[in-house]
Design a protein around this motif. Structure first.
Motif, short mmCIF file in Angstrom:
data_model
loop_
_atom_site.label_atom_id
_atom_site.label_comp_id
_atom_site.label_asym_id
_atom_site.label_seq_id
_atom_site.Cartn_x
_atom_site.Cartn_y
_atom_site.Cartn_z
N GLN A 1 143.17 123.47 41.60
CA GLN A 1 141.74 123.72 41.41
C GLN A 1 141.08 123.89 42.76
OE1 GLN A 1 139.87 121.36 38.45
NE2 GLN A 1 137.93 121.29 39.54
N ARG A 2 140.25 124.89 42.90
CA ARG A 2 139.63 125.16 44.19
C ARG A 2 138.69 124.03 44.60
NH1 ARG A 2 140.37 129.98 46.39
NH2 ARG A 2 141.24 131.65 45.12
N MET A 3 138.66 123.77 45.90
CA MET A 3 137.77 122.77 46.44
C MET A 3 136.32 123.21 46.28
SD MET A 3 139.56 120.32 47.79
CE MET A 3 141.17 119.96 48.46
N PRO A 4 135.40 122.27 46.09
CA PRO A 4 133.99 122.64 46.07
C PRO A 4 133.56 123.10 47.46
CG PRO A 4 134.24 120.25 46.10
CD PRO A 4 135.61 120.83 45.90
N LYS A 5 132.58 123.97 47.50
CA LYS A 5 132.08 124.44 48.79
C LYS A 5 131.50 123.28 49.57
CE LYS A 5 131.08 129.15 47.30
NZ LYS A 5 130.04 130.19 47.16
N PRO A 6 131.79 123.20 50.85
CA PRO A 6 131.26 122.08 51.64
C PRO A 6 129.75 122.12 51.72
CG PRO A 6 132.23 123.76 53.06
CD PRO A 6 132.57 124.14 51.66
N GLU A 7 129.17 120.94 51.66
CA GLU A 7 127.72 120.82 51.76
C GLU A 7 127.29 120.71 53.22
OE1 GLU A 7 127.58 118.31 47.59
OE2 GLU A 7 126.50 117.58 49.33
N SER A 8 128.26 120.46 54.11
CA SER A 8 127.97 120.40 55.54
C SER A 8 128.89 121.39 56.23
CB SER A 8 128.21 118.99 56.08
OG SER A 8 127.38 118.06 55.41
N ALA A 9 128.35 122.16 57.12
CA ALA A 9 129.14 123.19 57.80
C ALA A 9 130.33 122.57 58.51
CB ALA A 9 128.25 123.92 58.81
N GLY A 10 131.51 123.17 58.29
CA GLY A 10 132.70 122.73 59.00
C GLY A 10 133.48 121.64 58.31
N TYR A 11 132.95 121.04 57.26
CA TYR A 11 133.64 119.95 56.58
C TYR A 11 133.83 120.28 55.10
CZ TYR A 11 132.45 117.16 60.71
OH TYR A 11 132.33 116.70 61.99
N ASP A 12 135.01 120.00 54.60
CA ASP A 12 135.27 120.12 53.17
C ASP A 12 134.75 118.88 52.43
OD1 ASP A 12 136.88 122.58 53.41
OD2 ASP A 12 138.29 121.27 54.45
N TYR A 13 134.84 117.74 53.10
CA TYR A 13 134.41 116.46 52.54
C TYR A 13 133.78 115.63 53.66
CZ TYR A 13 137.27 117.44 48.42
OH TYR A 13 137.80 118.00 47.30
N ASP A 14 133.12 114.57 53.26
CA ASP A 14 132.65 113.61 54.25
C ASP A 14 133.79 112.71 54.71
OD1 ASP A 14 129.92 114.43 54.02
OD2 ASP A 14 129.77 113.28 52.17
N VAL A 15 134.62 112.26 53.76
CA VAL A 15 135.74 111.35 54.04
C VAL A 15 136.97 111.82 53.30
CG1 VAL A 15 136.60 108.97 53.81
CG2 VAL A 15 134.20 109.36 54.40
N VAL A 16 138.10 111.79 53.96
CA VAL A 16 139.38 112.02 53.30
C VAL A 16 140.21 110.75 53.45
CG1 VAL A 16 140.37 113.13 55.35
CG2 VAL A 16 141.42 113.48 53.11
N ILE A 17 140.76 110.26 52.35
CA ILE A 17 141.51 109.01 52.32
C ILE A 17 142.95 109.31 51.99
CG2 ILE A 17 141.75 106.75 51.21
CD1 ILE A 17 138.78 106.88 50.51
#
Length: 451
Positions: A23-39
């Motif tokens: 499933q495709r990742m959601p578009k980042p809400e902040s430029a340059g980041y896919d997520y805020d945190v990756v665990i």
């Protein structure tokens, strides 16, 4: 092997991805980041951190190298000490634990002075408690809870293979999936991937090792009654053992002998295991019980600790610190460290604060809360006899319920070493022992007087 991606950014309903699909990742809400945190790691620490961060508005990618959502840790005490209760409560897991058959982890401890029994009298206040629950029940439960949390994407079949680094700072991870390598960018990378943490390795965070002079084996049994229906631990100086009742009527029975006994166990594991248990004071009736798992364990389980942060990286659970399994503290510390991290970094992880300073706050709290416990555990892992302070406290706890209850708070990691060994507690223990010795032995100037 299959790949499952669960996306819950914009809905409270769980989306099921067809087997083998991405499933495709959601578009980042902040430029340059896919997520805020990756665990990295969706066990207890990782799943708890994902839930607690997402509830604070953080967008989280929760990576798990295994594709099976039912995957769980096998070698574990299966005990959540009372220090974990507030975290379980915040996670909303208490009702689910009850439905899953989790058992309150009351316990009694054998010492050379007799049994320490902190369980309160019927009229006394209730002791703080945690739960005993098998990881085969607990791990899928908390992972499913994370997958249903809005703001968390649970990415199964994703194994961290490296870090994305720029200008000396970590800005995401590279991960291997059945469909190939991928890069996931985030402000913060969290290592929740156990004592052999790949995230820590790739971040260059070294581990300080402490030798463990004991080895351990455990197995699961049915129809193994225990006195009072509660957990037992045996302090045999230097050998150890414990038996904890768990969900579904299963008891986890573990032995942790001095390594001097290792040759006998290597020659005959089952025979040595059963012989060890039979020799325990008030031994559980192992010969009439039904063993439902193989006897498994490790001959070398060193304790280690790492600095819990690096630029753009935080470590939680066993990735940051591995305690001696004989104390059963690892699960509780995994949940607590997840909570401490979420409280410290949530705002900065969304771009509303200084992430570096937030990581300093987390590291300071982690060190302050756990360093003293780890120091004592590492020292006791040398398989030495009790030291003078331990002899004072353990002997008094076997003779006095109030001292036993004080020890319960320490064993549950609700208080630290300084509060456990505070002057009032030491004075109380000394008075108990003096009174006991005075009652047991007549004063020297009266010892010649007959009945």
């Amino acid at each position: 092997m299959f790949l499952t991606v669960v996306s819950l950014h914009h809905s409270h309903e769980r989306h099921h991805t067809p087997k083998g699909a991405i499933q495709r990742m959601p578009k980042p809400e902040s430029a340059g980041y896919d997520y805020d945190v990756v665990i990295g790691g969706a066990g207890l620490a990782g799943s708890a951190a994902a839930i607690l961060l997402a509830r604070r508005g953080v967008r989280v990618a929760l990576l798990e190298r295994r594709s099976d959502p039912e995957a769980h840790k096998v070698l574990c005490t299966h005990s959540l000490t009372a220090n974990a209760y507030p975290v379980l409560d915040e996670l909303g897991l208490i009702p689910a634990l009850g439905k899953s058959g989790a058992v309150r982890n009351e316990a009694r401890w054998y010492t050379r002075w007799g049994w320490i029994e902190p369980r309160a009298a019927p009229a006394g206040p209730e002791l703080p408690y945690g739960y005993n629950i098998r990881r085969s029940t607990l791990d899928p439960l908390i992972r499913s809870h994370a997958a249903k949390t809005p703001g968390v994407d649970l990415l199964l079949g994703h194994q961290v293979t490296g870090l994305v680094r720029e200008a000396g700072r970590t800005l995401g991870v590279r991960a291997r999936t059945p469909r190939g390598e991928r890069e996931i960018r985030a402000r913060l990378v969290v290592g929740a991937d156990g004592k052999d943490s790949a995230v820590a390795k790739f971040a260059g965070v070294p581990a300080r090792l402490y030798e463990n002079a004991r080895f351990g084996y455990l197995a699961h049994f049915r129809n193994l009654p225990l006195h009072g229906g509660i957990g037992h631990a045996w302090f045999l100086e230097p050998d150890m053992a414990y038996a904890f009742p768990n969900d579904d009527g299963v008891t986890v029975l573990a032995v942790l002998p001095d390594k001097k006994r290792l040759p006998a166990f290597r020659e005959d594991l089952e025979g040595s295991f059963f012989e060890f248990v039979r020799a325990l004071p008030e031994a559980p009736p192992i010969d009439s019980a039904e063993r439902i798992t193989k006897i498994s364990g490790t001959v070398n389980y060193p304790l280690h600790s790492r600095k819990p942060t690096a630029p753009g990286v935080a470590l939680i659970g066993d990735a940051a610190l591995t305690g001696d399994p004989l104390w059963g503290v690892g699960c509780g510390w995994a949940l607590q460290s997840a909570q401490w991290l979420a409280e410290a970094v949530a705002s900065a992880a969304t771009g509303r604060g200084d992430l570096g300073r937030s990581l300093v706050v987390y590291a300071r709290r982690h060190r302050r809360r756990l360093r003293g416990h780890q120091y004592l555990a590492a020292d006791f892992a040398k398989a030495r006899p009790f030291n003078p302070l331990e002899r004072l406290m353990f002997s008094a706890a076997a003779r006095d319920e109030s001292v036993a209850r004080h020890m319960h708070l320490f064993a549950s990691r609700l208080i630290g070493p300084l509060r456990f060994l505070n002057p009032v507690a030491l004075a109380k223990a000394s008075a108990v022992n003096i009174k006991h010795c005075g009652a047991a032995v007549p004063p020297a100037h009266l010892s010649h007087i007959g009945p």
